[in-house]
Design a protein around this motif. Structure first.
Motif, PDB file in Angstrom:
ATOM      1  N   ASP A 161      20.610  43.406  22.526  1.00 32.10           N
ATOM      2  CA  ASP A 161      21.275  42.113  22.399  1.00 32.10           C
ATOM      3  C   ASP A 161      21.694  41.613  23.779  1.00 32.10           C
ATOM      4  N   MET A 162      21.375  40.368  24.109  1.00 31.84           N
ATOM      5  CA  MET A 162      21.651  39.817  25.435  1.00 31.84           C
ATOM      6  C   MET A 162      23.155  39.779  25.729  1.00 31.84           C
ATOM      7  N   TYR A 163      23.957  39.374  24.734  1.00 31.04           N
ATOM      8  CA  TYR A 163      25.396  39.272  24.960  1.00 31.04           C
ATOM      9  C   TYR A 163      26.022  40.649  25.200  1.00 31.04           C
ATOM     10  N   THR A 164      25.540  41.656  24.496  1.00 32.77           N
ATOM     11  CA  THR A 164      26.011  43.023  24.720  1.00 32.77           C
ATOM     12  C   THR A 164      25.628  43.496  26.114  1.00 32.77           C
ATOM     13  N   SER A 165      24.414  43.184  26.552  1.00 30.50           N
ATOM     14  CA  SER A 165      23.970  43.559  27.899  1.00 30.50           C
ATOM     15  C   SER A 165      24.859  42.905  28.960  1.00 30.50           C
ATOM     16  N   ILE A 166      25.213  41.638  28.743  1.00 26.54           N
ATOM     17  CA  ILE A 166      26.090  40.935  29.688  1.00 26.54           C
ATOM     18  C   ILE A 166      27.444  41.636  29.753  1.00 26.54           C
ATOM     19  N   ASP A 167      28.020  41.950  28.594  1.00 26.01           N
ATOM     20  CA  ASP A 167      29.322  42.629  28.562  1.00 26.01           C
ATOM     21  C   ASP A 167      29.270  43.973  29.285  1.00 26.01           C
ATOM     22  N   LEU A 168      28.206  44.739  29.038  1.00 24.32           N
ATOM     23  CA  LEU A 168      28.088  46.073  29.644  1.00 24.32           C
ATOM     24  C   LEU A 168      27.886  46.007  31.148  1.00 24.32           C
ATOM     25  N   VAL A 169      27.118  45.041  31.636  1.00 19.98           N
ATOM     26  CA  VAL A 169      26.889  44.957  33.079  1.00 19.98           C
ATOM     27  C   VAL A 169      28.183  44.569  33.798  1.00 19.98           C
ATOM     28  N   ILE A 170      29.004  43.737  33.177  1.00 17.45           N
ATOM     29  CA  ILE A 170      30.285  43.374  33.798  1.00 17.45           C
ATOM     30  C   ILE A 170      31.213  44.584  33.828  1.00 17.45           C
ATOM     31  N   GLU A 171      31.217  45.367  32.759  1.00 19.34           N
ATOM     32  CA  GLU A 171      32.008  46.604  32.759  1.00 19.34           C
ATOM     33  C   GLU A 171      31.555  47.525  33.893  1.00 19.34           C
ATOM     34  N   LYS A 172      30.252  47.620  34.088  1.00 19.33           N
ATOM     35  CA  LYS A 172      29.708  48.478  35.144  1.00 19.33           C
ATOM     36  C   LYS A 172      30.162  47.998  36.525  1.00 19.33           C
ATOM     37  N   ILE A 173      30.094  46.696  36.774  1.00 21.74           N
ATOM     38  CA  ILE A 173      30.510  46.166  38.081  1.00 21.74           C
ATOM     39  C   ILE A 173      32.011  46.344  38.277  1.00 21.74           C
ATOM     40  N   GLU A 174      32.799  46.140  37.225  1.00 24.87           N
ATOM     41  CA  GLU A 174      34.247  46.349  37.345  1.00 24.87           C
ATOM     42  C   GLU A 174      34.577  47.819  37.615  1.00 24.87           C
ATOM     43  N   ARG A 175      33.802  48.742  37.026  1.00 20.36           N
ATOM     44  CA  ARG A 175      33.992  50.168  37.324  1.00 20.36           C
ATOM     45  C   ARG A 175      33.701  50.451  38.792  1.00 20.36           C
ATOM     46  N   GLN A 176      32.630  49.828  39.323  1.00 21.46           N
ATOM     47  CA  GLN A 176      32.315  49.986  40.750  1.00 21.46           C
ATOM     48  C   GLN A 176      33.474  49.511  41.601  1.00 21.46           C
ATOM     49  N   ILE A 177      34.026  48.361  41.261  1.00 22.32           N
ATOM     50  CA  ILE A 177      35.139  47.800  42.029  1.00 22.32           C
ATOM     51  C   ILE A 177      36.334  48.748  41.986  1.00 22.32           C
ATOM     52  N   ARG A 178      36.680  49.242  40.785  1.00 24.74           N
ATOM     53  CA  ARG A 178      37.816  50.172  40.667  1.00 24.74           C
ATOM     54  C   ARG A 178      37.546  51.470  41.429  1.00 24.74           C
ATOM     55  N   LYS A 179      36.326  51.995  41.318  1.00 23.99           N
ATOM     56  CA  LYS A 179      35.974  53.261  41.962  1.00 23.99           C
ATOM     57  C   LYS A 179      36.086  53.160  43.477  1.00 23.99           C
ATOM     58  N   TYR A 180      35.677  52.038  44.031  1.00 18.63           N
ATOM     59  CA  TYR A 180      35.650  51.883  45.479  1.00 18.63           C
ATOM     60  C   TYR A 180      36.783  51.018  46.009  1.00 18.63           C
ATOM     61  N   LYS A 181      37.776  50.717  45.159  1.00 20.62           N
ATOM     62  CA  LYS A 181      38.834  49.779  45.536  1.00 20.62           C
ATOM     63  C   LYS A 181      39.523  50.184  46.834  1.00 20.62           C
ATOM     64  N   THR A 182      39.935  51.429  46.936  1.00 17.84           N
ATOM     65  CA  THR A 182      40.637  51.884  48.138  1.00 17.84           C
ATOM     66  C   THR A 182      39.736  51.791  49.357  1.00 17.84           C
ATOM     67  N   LYS A 183      38.496  52.255  49.228  1.00 15.46           N
ATOM     68  CA  LYS A 183      37.572  52.188  50.357  1.00 15.46           C
ATOM     69  C   LYS A 183      37.281  50.743  50.735  1.00 15.46           C
ATOM     70  N   LEU A 184      37.096  49.894  49.735  1.00 15.20           N
ATOM     71  CA  LEU A 184      36.810  48.489  50.009  1.00 15.20           C
ATOM     72  C   LEU A 184      37.981  47.817  50.709  1.00 15.20           C
ATOM     73  N   GLU A 185      39.195  48.064  50.221  1.00 15.58           N
ATOM     74  CA  GLU A 185      40.373  47.453  50.844  1.00 15.58           C
ATOM     75  C   GLU A 185      40.501  47.891  52.301  1.00 15.58           C
ATOM     76  N   LYS A 186      40.276  49.175  52.565  1.00 16.62           N
ATOM     77  CA  LYS A 186      40.361  49.677  53.932  1.00 16.62           C
ATOM     78  C   LYS A 186      39.304  48.995  54.815  1.00 16.62           C
ATOM     79  N   ARG A 187      38.067  48.890  54.336  1.00 21.02           N
ATOM     80  CA  ARG A 187      37.001  48.274  55.117  1.00 21.02           C
ATOM     81  C   ARG A 187      37.292  46.799  55.372  1.00 21.02           C
ATOM     82  N   PHE A 188      37.832  46.109  54.344  1.00 20.58           N
ATOM     83  CA  PHE A 188      38.130  44.676  54.524  1.00 20.58           C
ATOM     84  C   PHE A 188      39.227  44.501  55.576  1.00 20.58           C
TER      85      PHE A 188
END
Length: 181
Positions: free
Chosen positions: A70-97
């Motif tokens: 289902d396209m809508y389910t795929s959209i929801d899951l990909v956003i969850e994946k990107i948000e997980r990336q952001i949370r996982k690397y939040k500290t490293k990203l903040e330091k680099r920025f």
């Protein structure tokens, strides 16, 4: 407000689908002050509905891909994946920025398709990517590789200026290939 490029392959991007993508994918903009043009590719292949999202943020690329029935389910899951990336690397990203050491990779579109009349026994390159190899340290290269969800990443060492490759090993650890004379 982020701008979107939403393309469909074997699917028509209806206004309702476009609105859903912009609403859901736009959620990632709340984490950053400066977001580039967000690219979304919606593909239907057999019974699979595939969503690929690329978000350029302050010099890095966040990328996710999901496929479901289902396209809508795929959209929801990909956003969850990107948000997980952001949370996982939040500290490293903040330091680099804060340090201002994040660099951008500039990708170009794939090469033209190979003609069918070429000899079948030749190795055929079906996709070409071209990008600027920017100076960075190995930790930043590993972070960028993981954010892109790739198995390897090419970068220029910020101290030696050599072009190196980091890669993810089957055991989950990382390898480094150093070039040099």
């Amino acid at each position: 407000m982020a701008t979107f490029t939403i393309r469909g392959k074997n699917i028509e991007v209806t206004p309702a689908l476009r609105d859903y993508v912009e609403k859901k994918v736009g959620k990632v903009t709340k984490y950053f002050d400066n977001v580039g043009e967000i690219t979304v590719l919606l593909t239907v292949s057999k019974d699979r509905h595939i969503v690929e999202v690329t978000v350029p943020v302050q010099g890095i690329l966040l990328r996710g891909q999901e496929a479901t029935m289902d396209m809508y389910t795929s959209i929801d899951l990909v956003i969850e994946k990107i948000e997980r990336q952001i949370r996982k690397y939040k500290t490293k990203l903040e330091k680099r920025f804060r340090e201002g050491s994040i660099r951008t990779e500039m990708m170009t579109p794939p090469a033209k398709p190979v003609e069918e009349d070429e000899a079948e026994d030749e190795a055929v390159v079906i996709k070409t990517k071209r990008f600027v190899v920017k100076p960075m340290d190995v930790q930043e290269a590993i972070m960028q590789m993981n954010l892109l969800n790739h198995d390897f990443f090419i970068y220029r060492d910020d101290k030696t200026e050599d072009v190196n490759v980091v890669y993810k090993r089957k055991d989950g650890k990382y390898g480094l290939i150093e070039s040099g004379l």
